[in-house]
Design a protein around this motif. Structure first.
Motif, mmCIF file in Angstrom:
data_model
loop_
_atom_site.group_PDB
_atom_site.id
_atom_site.type_symbol
_atom_site.label_atom_id
_atom_site.label_comp_id
_atom_site.label_asym_id
_atom_site.label_seq_id
_atom_site.Cartn_x
_atom_site.Cartn_y
_atom_site.Cartn_z
ATOM 1 N N GLN A 19 52.591 -66.215 39.862
ATOM 2 C CA GLN A 19 53.191 -67.541 40.088
ATOM 3 C C GLN A 19 53.125 -68.357 38.802
ATOM 4 O O GLN A 19 52.156 -68.244 38.047
ATOM 5 C CB GLN A 19 52.397 -68.274 41.158
ATOM 6 N N ASN A 61 55.808 -61.425 42.173
ATOM 7 C CA ASN A 61 56.058 -62.858 41.999
ATOM 8 C C ASN A 61 54.946 -63.708 42.611
ATOM 9 O O ASN A 61 54.650 -64.793 42.118
ATOM 10 C CB ASN A 61 57.420 -63.241 42.585
ATOM 11 N N ARG A 62 54.330 -63.199 43.671
ATOM 12 C CA ARG A 62 53.191 -63.934 44.269
ATOM 13 C C ARG A 62 51.994 -63.915 43.322
ATOM 14 O O ARG A 62 51.290 -64.903 43.177
ATOM 15 C CB ARG A 62 52.829 -63.283 45.618
ATOM 16 N N CYS A 103 58.740 -56.680 44.050
ATOM 17 C CA CYS A 103 59.026 -57.965 43.403
ATOM 18 C C CYS A 103 58.399 -59.132 44.162
ATOM 19 O O CYS A 103 57.971 -60.113 43.541
ATOM 20 C CB CYS A 103 60.542 -58.168 43.256
ATOM 21 N N ALA A 104 58.336 -59.029 45.497
ATOM 22 C CA ALA A 104 57.715 -60.104 46.281
ATOM 23 C C ALA A 104 56.233 -60.233 45.920
ATOM 24 O O ALA A 104 55.741 -61.330 45.669
ATOM 25 C CB ALA A 104 57.885 -59.829 47.769
ATOM 26 N N LYS A 129 54.526 -68.037 36.126
ATOM 27 C CA LYS A 129 54.736 -67.309 34.875
ATOM 28 C C LYS A 129 56.238 -67.151 34.663
ATOM 29 O O LYS A 129 56.934 -66.625 35.550
ATOM 30 C CB LYS A 129 54.080 -65.919 34.933
ATOM 31 N N ALA A 146 57.937 -63.617 34.871
ATOM 32 C CA ALA A 146 58.083 -62.952 36.174
ATOM 33 C C ALA A 146 59.558 -62.840 36.573
ATOM 34 O O ALA A 146 60.008 -61.799 37.056
ATOM 35 C CB ALA A 146 57.297 -63.697 37.239
ATOM 36 N N LEU A 147 60.292 -63.921 36.325
ATOM 37 C CA LEU A 147 61.719 -63.926 36.668
ATOM 38 C C LEU A 147 62.491 -62.916 35.804
ATOM 39 O O LEU A 147 63.363 -62.188 36.296
ATOM 40 C CB LEU A 147 62.294 -65.334 36.484
ATOM 41 N N PHE A 197 50.980 -62.035 52.425
ATOM 42 C CA PHE A 197 50.382 -62.329 51.116
ATOM 43 C C PHE A 197 51.036 -63.524 50.430
ATOM 44 O O PHE A 197 50.471 -64.119 49.530
ATOM 45 C CB PHE A 197 50.457 -61.095 50.204
ATOM 46 N N THR A 198 52.250 -63.893 50.864
ATOM 47 C CA THR A 198 52.925 -65.039 50.253
ATOM 48 C C THR A 198 52.319 -66.358 50.757
ATOM 49 O O THR A 198 52.520 -67.401 50.171
ATOM 50 C CB THR A 198 54.434 -65.043 50.562
#
Lengths: 154, 160
Positions: free
Chosen positions: B95, B91-92, B87-88, B97, B100-101, B3-4
């Motif tokens: 993106q 975060n995908r 989290c992976a 944003k 997100a971090l 998905f990344t």
């Protein structure tokens, strides 16, 4: 985006260290970190009222670990493919060492139960080698990802 | 982790339902985890205190060191695998944003704190039990929030 992934991996590495630490403490608490304690744990000792373990009992403990070791080692080591350690002999060695030591760590107790007590040192050696190889992989990953984030920030 | 690499997840006929399934199962796991802990290990200071140190009046034995370490060991494994995957994907889907971090840091740090404070409660001082309870609910709450947000974004957001 890359930074967010690196942060997730950084935390994953911290969790991995906790997992390894709790594994060592558990080994020390339940079995003991010396060869005679390992033999006694599996073969029993009447004087110390330690019962002999059955094959079923050992397999019951091994079963979840067979899956967990495979997944954990694969996930941890595959992150090295995104670093400059990709395609190095060092990574090849680390992959083989981790999986082979994990295999003997899991299955040497079955041979100890068959009376082959010489496999007690193998159990201890494979446990130590597995822990060391995984700690080394974590160290390489910390170095690589922290190096990357420093480069990205500068 | 494919998905990344896929550019438009929303238009991918296979990956979208797979991720929806993953999110729903993760949500179920988190809710079930709270329910199981509520009926066993405890989710209040008093319950956890009794589980760890026993209760003489009610003839409840304290938790042995071996069982406690087993608990920490399995909790750590499930937690790290769940949070790394969560989290992976988050975060995908989020993106570019900035939050997100921040959310990644909060959920990861609170989960780490829950494991560490539980260890400190058992080996050092029972005062850390309240830190454990706080961080336990914080990471579960944030993980559920992150999952719900990812589900919404995957299915209803106009652009990814």
């Amino acid at each position: 985006m890359q930074k967010n992934y690196n942060i997730s991996i950084f935390y994953f590495l911290l969790f991995s260290l906790l997992l390894l630490l709790s594994g060592i403490l558990l080994f020390e608490e339940n079995i003991g970190l010396n060869i005679s304690a390992i033999s006694e744990y599996y073969l029993g000792n009447e004087e110390k009222f330690i019962p002999k373990k059955s094959i079923y009992g050992v397999l019951k403990i091994s079963l979840p670990h067979i899956f967990a070791f495979g997944v954990f080692i694969m996930v941890l080591l595959h992150f090295l493919l995104f670093t400059h350690h990709k395609d190095t002999k060092e990574l090849q060695l680390l992959i083989w060492l981790s999986f082979i030591s994990a295999f003997f760590e899991l299955f040497s107790p079955l041979l100890i139960l068959q009376g082959f007590t010489l496999f007690a040192p193998l159990k201890l050696l494979s446990f130590i080698l597995m822990e060391l190889s995984l700690v080394y992989a974590i160290y390489l990953l910390f170095n690589s990802f922290m190096g990357d984030s420093k480069t990205a920030n500068s | 982790m494919r998905f990344t690499l896929i550019k438009n997840i929303k238009k991918d006929k296979s990956l979208k339902p797979m991720l929806n399934g993953l999110f729903i199962f993760m949500l179920l796991f988190l809710v079930a985890d709270i329910l199981v802990k509520e009926s066993g290990f405890g989710v209040s200071s008093n319950q956890v205190n009794i589980t760890l140190f026993g209760d003489e009046e009610n003839y409840i034995d304290p938790l042995s060191k071996s069982l406690f370490l087993e608990h920490i060991h399995t909790e750590t494994f499930f937690m790290m695998m769940l949070l790394l995957t969560l989290c992976a994907v988050f975060n995908r889907l989020h993106q570019e944003k900035r939050y997100a971090l921040l959310y990644t840091n909060i959920v990861m740090l609170s989960a780490l704190l829950s494991i560490l404070s539980l260890g400190l409660s058992y080996f050092y001082s029972e005062l850390f039990i309240s830190v454990y309870i706080f961080s336990f609910f914080l990471w579960h709450g944030f993980a559920i929030f992150i999952l719900s947000s990812s589900l919404w974004r995957l299915n209803y957001a106009k652009k990814l």
